[in-house]
Structure formats: structure tokens, C-alpha cells
Design a protein around this motif. Structure first.
Motif, PDB file in Angstrom:
ATOM      1  N   GLY A 255      47.019   1.749  21.836  1.00 13.52           N
ATOM      2  CA  GLY A 255      47.592   1.665  23.165  1.00 13.52           C
ATOM      3  C   GLY A 255      46.495   1.615  24.218  1.00 13.52           C
ATOM      4  O   GLY A 255      45.403   2.141  24.000  1.00 13.52           O
ATOM      5  N   PHE A 256      46.764   0.976  25.330  1.00 11.90           N
ATOM      6  CA  PHE A 256      45.901   1.083  26.491  1.00 11.90           C
ATOM      7  C   PHE A 256      46.299   2.371  27.212  1.00 11.90           C
ATOM      8  O   PHE A 256      47.388   2.912  26.979  1.00 11.90           O
ATOM      9  CB  PHE A 256      46.079  -0.123  27.410  1.00 11.90           C
TER      10      PHE A 256
ATOM     11  N   ALA B 130      40.663   0.614  27.600  1.00 18.42           N
ATOM     12  CA  ALA B 130      41.015  -0.353  26.555  1.00 18.42           C
ATOM     13  C   ALA B 130      39.893  -0.337  25.541  1.00 18.42           C
ATOM     14  O   ALA B 130      38.858  -0.965  25.744  1.00 18.42           O
ATOM     15  CB  ALA B 130      41.192  -1.746  27.148  1.00 18.42           C
ATOM     16  N   ALA B 131      40.099   0.393  24.446  1.00 16.70           N
ATOM     17  CA  ALA B 131      38.990   0.626  23.517  1.00 16.70           C
ATOM     18  C   ALA B 131      39.439   0.672  22.062  1.00 16.70           C
ATOM     19  O   ALA B 131      38.925   1.465  21.282  1.00 16.70           O
ATOM     20  CB  ALA B 131      38.289   1.932  23.888  1.00 16.70           C
ATOM     21  N   GLY B 132      40.405  -0.162  21.691  1.00  9.48           N
ATOM     22  CA  GLY B 132      40.914  -0.114  20.331  1.00  9.48           C
ATOM     23  C   GLY B 132      41.317   1.310  19.981  1.00  9.48           C
ATOM     24  O   GLY B 132      40.971   1.811  18.918  1.00  9.48           O
ATOM     25  N   MET B 133      42.069   1.949  20.863  1.00  8.07           N
ATOM     26  CA  MET B 133      42.323   3.388  20.780  1.00  8.07           C
ATOM     27  C   MET B 133      43.704   3.689  20.207  1.00  8.07           C
ATOM     28  O   MET B 133      44.736   3.277  20.744  1.00  8.07           O
ATOM     29  CB  MET B 133      42.177   4.022  22.165  1.00  8.07           C
ATOM     30  N   THR B 134      43.718   4.436  19.106  1.00  9.94           N
ATOM     31  CA  THR B 134      44.974   4.845  18.477  1.00  9.94           C
ATOM     32  C   THR B 134      45.700   5.869  19.336  1.00  9.94           C
ATOM     33  O   THR B 134      45.092   6.791  19.880  1.00  9.94           O
ATOM     34  CB  THR B 134      44.701   5.451  17.095  1.00  9.94           C
ATOM     35  N   ILE B 135      47.005   5.704  19.457  1.00 15.90           N
ATOM     36  CA  ILE B 135      47.837   6.665  20.174  1.00 15.90           C
ATOM     37  C   ILE B 135      48.069   7.876  19.276  1.00 15.90           C
ATOM     38  O   ILE B 135      48.563   7.736  18.158  1.00 15.90           O
ATOM     39  CB  ILE B 135      49.196   6.034  20.548  1.00 15.90           C
ATOM     40  N   THR B 136      47.687   9.050  19.736  1.00 18.90           N
ATOM     41  CA  THR B 136      47.918  10.289  18.982  1.00 18.90           C
ATOM     42  C   THR B 136      48.511  11.335  19.919  1.00 18.90           C
ATOM     43  O   THR B 136      48.369  11.246  21.141  1.00 18.90           O
ATOM     44  CB  THR B 136      46.619  10.843  18.378  1.00 18.90           C
ATOM     45  N   ASP B 137      49.159  12.334  19.346  1.00 20.90           N
ATOM     46  CA  ASP B 137      49.734  13.406  20.164  1.00 20.90           C
ATOM     47  C   ASP B 137      48.652  14.148  20.937  1.00 20.90           C
ATOM     48  O   ASP B 137      48.857  14.527  22.099  1.00 20.90           O
ATOM     49  CB  ASP B 137      50.506  14.391  19.284  1.00 20.90           C
TER      50      ASP B 137
ATOM     51  N   CYS C 142      37.486   0.790  31.312  1.00 16.84           N
ATOM     52  CA  CYS C 142      36.522   1.540  30.520  1.00 16.84           C
ATOM     53  C   CYS C 142      36.717   1.205  29.046  1.00 16.84           C
ATOM     54  O   CYS C 142      37.843   1.204  28.545  1.00 16.84           O
ATOM     55  CB  CYS C 142      36.691   3.051  30.717  1.00 16.84           C
ATOM     56  N   THR C 143      35.621   0.928  28.364  1.00 19.49           N
ATOM     57  CA  THR C 143      35.656   0.678  26.932  1.00 19.49           C
ATOM     58  C   THR C 143      34.393   1.241  26.309  1.00 19.49           C
ATOM     59  O   THR C 143      33.537   1.789  27.016  1.00 19.49           O
ATOM     60  CB  THR C 143      35.799  -0.831  26.632  1.00 19.49           C
ATOM     61  N   HIS C 144      34.293   1.121  24.983  1.00 23.12           N
ATOM     62  CA  HIS C 144      33.088   1.567  24.281  1.00 23.12           C
ATOM     63  C   HIS C 144      32.592   0.417  23.423  1.00 23.12           C
ATOM     64  O   HIS C 144      33.288  -0.033  22.512  1.00 23.12           O
ATOM     65  CB  HIS C 144      33.391   2.795  23.405  1.00 23.12           C
ATOM     66  N   LEU C 145      31.421  -0.069  23.754  1.00 20.40           N
ATOM     67  CA  LEU C 145      30.847  -1.237  23.083  1.00 20.40           C
ATOM     68  C   LEU C 145      29.830  -0.826  22.026  1.00 20.40           C
ATOM     69  O   LEU C 145      29.140   0.178  22.189  1.00 20.40           O
ATOM     70  CB  LEU C 145      30.167  -2.146  24.112  1.00 20.40           C
TER      71      LEU C 145
END
Length: 277
Positions: free
Chosen positions: A231-232, A111-118, A51-54
Motif C-alpha cells: 500500500g501507499f 511509496a516504497a514497495g511497503m507491505t500493509i501490516t497491523d 518518500c521512498t527507499h532506493l
């Protein structure tokens, strides 16, 4: 989900709730999914569904009727370890960061260029970080902007992509913004004068400025060190074997030079230490 010959499928926000409900029902009834010899759970046999966001270049975007980019290439390494092909499904970012699409069995990995946050860790199991990111502000040429405070002081309109850490960062610094659904819509808002500036991950801004027409009218005003790492992600508590395999693929790519090769192919010159574990 039946896909066309195109390598990805789009689900609109309006139909998302119904689609998730149907897929969740299918998964819960045991009518879909498989487990590999490595113990990795897949929602569909013979493929790793992502899954991603284009669009979000240079990480994932459509080119020549195919989805490509740095994230795509990295997950291809995981698919290769499983001996399957990667299939990409386009989803709203909000449903990715909340884990909704993973919980509903739409995909195996996000996989969406996603920042790891709490906050996101409460809904997702993240891999080891695979990319160090910063935020950047892009403005119309001629504007004297060197900080977010300058935007406030000059009463300039800021655009941001909805549900992103860039938007959160601006708001946390007291800067309101006009929210756009995608990075493309955000850039278009700047081009059409809806906003005077936009905040977005630096690699995305860097990619925008590769276009001569964009570079002629707009300039990088400031690069903000936010300490973000991408992160993925997989379903919370739902696929530890896939999480471990993805971690191994990232580590191996950094060790054998594949990471550097892909970074330079899709992002640009790799900063020193970018491939550090």
C-alpha cells in the motif's frame, strides 16, 4: 528542502535526525506547505513529494539519472490528478514505515514497495492495496534448498533487508539472518559470499535474475506465499483527501487498463486477478 537538478535527494542516516527536526519546525511554524482546491495538503506547492527507499527495483530505482519504476509510475497518476509533478526523496526505510518522515513534513506520500501490516497501520494511513506480493529465497546454484527449514538444517547463512517483512518472516520461522541496509547491499552480500542465501520480495528477486551474471550463479530456491499486499501511505490522520485521491487513482488504473500496462512494463507478465480490487 532544496533539491538539485537530480529528481531525488538523499539524506544519510547520520544526518536524518537533524533534518527531520528542522523540517518539523518549518512545517509547524506554517512557513511551508499548501492546500490544493481538492483539499489535498502538500508540503511544497506545485509538487507531490514522495518518500521512498532506493534502490528497490522494479518498484523504484535510478536509471539514466532518473528515478523510475512501478511505484513511481503509479504515484505519477496521482500527481497528474493534482496537476503537479512528482518529486522523489530517498529516505531510510525505517523512517518511512514508522511514519517519521511524513510526520516531519518531509513528504506527502510514502511509496516504497511497503507491505500493509497491523503494526504499520498504527503509524500510517494506508491506501487500498495496489500489489500482491510473496517472499522468495535466492541461493547459490548447487544448494539443495526448498524451504527455510533447509537453511537451518544445512547451517546456511541467510541475508535479509533490515526492517522488512521478509526479515520478520524468516525470524518468525526460527531462521536468523544477517541484516543489510538495502536490497542492493543484500544482493552484494550474496555475491561476495557473506551469506549463502537471501530472502526478499519475489518481484525484486525476479528482477535480479534478469541479469545474466546473477542468473548464472544463483537460483530461485522457493517462493513463499505470505499473503502480503503493498500500500501507499500518508500521514496518520493528516491527509484524508490525498488518501482518497490515491485510492481513486489506483481503482481507475485497474479499471481502464493502465495498471496492467504499467505492471507489464515494470514488473513482468501480470498474473490473473492481480488487478482485482
Amino acid at each position: 528542502m532544496k533539491l538539485s537538478r537530480r529528481p531525488f535527494a538523499r539524506i544519510t542516516t547520520a544526518t536524518l535526525a537533524g533534518a527531520l527536526a528542522v523540517l518539523a519546525s518549518a512545517c509547524s511554524s506554517g512557513s511551508a506547505g499548501t492546500t490544493t482546491a481538492d483539499g489535498v495538503k502538500l508540503v511544497k506547492a506545485g509538487q507531490l513529494t514522495t518518500c521512498t527507499h532506493l534502490p528497490y527495483p522494479p518498484f523504484q530505482y535510478e536509471k539514466d539519472n532518473k528515478v523510475v519504476g512501478f511505484d513511481v509510475a503509479m504515484i505519477d497518476l496521482v500527481a497528474a490528478k493534482l496537476g503537479v509533478k512528482q518529486v522523489i526523496v530517498d529516505q531510510p526505510f525505517e523512517t518511512i514505515k514508522t511514519g517519521a518522515v511524513l510526520n516531519a513534513g518531509v513528504c506527502d506520500v510514502a511509496a516504497a514497495g511497503m507491505t500493509i501490516t497491523d503494526a504499520r497501520k498504527k503509524n500510517l494511513d494506508f491506501t487500498v492495496p495496489y500489489f500482491n506480493a510473496t517472499q522468495a529465497v535466492l541461493v547459490r546454484k548447487g544448494l539443495a534448498v526448498t524451504s527455510l527449514e533447509d537453511l537451518k538444517g544445512q547451517h546456511l547463512k541467510l541475508g535479509s533487508q533490515s526492517s522488512t517483512t521478509g526479515e520478520d518472516f524468516a525470524h518468525s520461522h526460527g531462521v536468523d539472518s544477517q541484516s543489510f541496509e538495502s536490497s542492493d547491499a543484500e544482493l552484494n552480500g550474496l555475491r561476495t559470499g557473506q551469506v549463502d542465501a537471501v530472502i526478499q520480495d519475489f518481484p525484486v528477486v525476479q528482477n535480479w535474475l534478469k541479469d545474466a551474471a546473477t542468473a548464472q550463479k544463483f537460483q530461485l530456491a522457493v517462493n513463499l506465499e505470505t499473503g502480503e499486499r503493498y500500500g501507499f501511505a500518508v500521514k496518520k490522520g493528516g491527509n484524508p483527501q490525498l488518501l482518497q485521491l490515491t485510492d481513486k487513482a489506483i481503482a481507475q488504473a485497474k479499471q481502464d487498463g493502465t495498471y496492467k500496462k504499467l505492471y507489464e512494463q515494470w514488473v513482468g507478465p501480470m498474473p490473473a486477478g492481480a488487478d482485482a480490487s
